[in-house]
Design an enzyme around this catalytic site. Structure first.
Site, PDB file in Angstrom:
ATOM      1  N   LYS A 284       0.883  -1.174   0.000  1.00  0.00           N
ATOM      2  CA  LYS A 284       0.000   0.000   0.000  1.00  0.00           C
ATOM      3  C   LYS A 284       0.913   1.213   0.000  1.00  0.00           C
ATOM      4  CE  LYS A 284      -3.051   2.845   2.711  1.00  0.00           C
ATOM      5  NZ  LYS A 284      -3.746   3.063   3.983  1.00  0.00           N
TER       6      LYS A 284
ATOM      7  N   GLY B 124      -8.014   8.774   9.730  1.00  0.00           N
ATOM      8  CA  GLY B 124      -8.358   8.792  11.150  1.00  0.00           C
ATOM      9  C   GLY B 124      -9.348   9.873  11.549  1.00  0.00           C
TER      10      GLY B 124
ATOM     11  N   ALA C  57      -9.465   5.484   4.200  1.00  0.00           N
ATOM     12  CA  ALA C  57      -9.274   6.637   5.086  1.00  0.00           C
ATOM     13  C   ALA C  57     -10.538   7.452   5.317  1.00  0.00           C
ATOM     14  CB  ALA C  57      -8.184   7.570   4.563  1.00  0.00           C
ATOM     15  N   GLY C  58     -10.786   7.703   6.594  1.00  0.00           N
ATOM     16  CA  GLY C  58     -11.856   8.615   6.977  1.00  0.00           C
ATOM     17  C   GLY C  58     -13.225   7.981   7.173  1.00  0.00           C
TER      18      GLY C  58
END
Lengths: 71, 257
Positions: free
Chosen positions: B97, B158, B184-185
């Site tokens: 990644k 995060g 993400a998020g």
């Protein structure tokens, strides 16, 4: 003559009696499980299979890296 | 449900789970199990010389999960390439990644450096899954040079803000020929379901599971949400309308109209 090895950025002094011959000896000295780490010596990756035969010298910079949790 | 295929490898689960921020290795292992995932991300860090036995990842059964090392901490292409090579040397895994995040405040990915690193890593035989801003043009570029997926962010890492980049992700999904993994998020199972309903091929969740009051139950909730969202996408969502469309027949016998 004593050696200085920079291990993960921190200089460490080794007296002649405790100087590690090979990378594998250093890991043993630091009580680090070989199976869990990967190493770089002066910026060059050392495969685990070569830990025994990678001889160390005074002044080298050694990075010991392992997997941790991450996203 | 359809299988997800990345670089020739099939996955039944479309939920990828990050292993950061868990309170303990035991909770992490239980949450990973409850999530049904088959792909977990890990990071590389220096060994703590004063605490060399701390090996959280021994809790992960590598026969059950594809490990996906990330390049977190890299601020430019050279650092990311170095981390990817180290990860391969450490694990034998050539999947990565790819993330390059020079700004520690928002941790937004640097598209230029990511593309540069991806070109090098693809040539070296890595299966590259790049973490990017929801930029359809960059996604296309990365796809063209041989990346195995694209991983656009929903909102900052995060932050738990959900699908703030939804419109751009929709364009990426529309145009992509490689799997699109929303990363993400995603702070709630409903966010993950939203991404999957839009046609995202998978989602990656870490913080929302790891920092929940009960990470194991939250992992189970994300599992269900991802499955529900995917099923809805495959079933074909009906079109939206600005006016009401009666669900019950409006027979005229109550009034003479």
């Amino acid at each position: 003559m004593s050696w200085t090895l920079k291990i993960n950025g921190i200089p460490q002094t080794f007296e002649p009696s405790e100087q590690p011959a090979a990378l594998a000896d250093l890991l043993k000295h630091l009580q680090i499980d070989q199976a869990a780490v990967v190493a770089e010596v002066d910026g060059q990756i050392v495969p685990r299979a070569d830990f025994e035969k990678t001889l160390l010298q005074d002044g080298q910079s050694i990075e010991l890296i392992r997997f941790v949790g991450g996203g | 449900m359809d299988l997800l295929v990345i670089a020739g490898k099939s996955f039944r689960s479309r939920l990828f789970v990050g292993t950061g921020k868990f309170a303990s290795a035991t909770v992490m292992a239980a949450a990973i199990d409850a999530s049904g995932t088959e792909m977990v991300t890990v990071a590389l860090r220096r060994v703590d010389i004063h605490n060399p036995c701390d090996n959280m990842l021994s809790a992960i059964d590598r026969t059950r999960y594809q490990l996906l090392p990330n390049t977190s901490g890299a601020r430019d292409a050279a650092e990311a390439v170095r981390l990817a090579r180290l990860a391969r040397a450490a694990s034998g895994i050539h999947w990565v990644k790819l993330e390059v995040t020079p700004d520690p405040y928002y941790l937004l990915p640097d598209g230029t450096e990511t593309l540069k690193a991806a070109e090098i890593l693809v040539k070296e035989g890595f299966v590259v899954l790049p973490y990017i801003h929801a930029d359809p043009i960059l996604a296309k570029r990365l796809q063209e040079i041989g990346c195995a997926t694209v991983m656009p962010l929903a909102s900052p890492i995060g932050s738990n803000q959900g699908m703030r980049t939804k419109d751009s992700i929709a364009i990426i999904i529309e145009q992509a020929t490689v799997p699109v993994v929303v990363d993400a998020g995603l702070g709630a199972p409903s966010h993950a379901a939203e991404a999957m309903e839009m046609g995202a091929d998978a989602v990656l969740v870490n913080t929302a599971i790891a920092t929940a009051a009960d990470p194991v139950r939250m992992a189970a909730a994300f599992k269900q949400a991802v499955e529900a969202g995917r099923l809805a996408y495959e079933a074909g969502l009906p079109p939206k309308s600005t006016t009401a469309q009666a669900s019950s027949p409006l027979t005229g016998f109550l009034r003479n109209e």
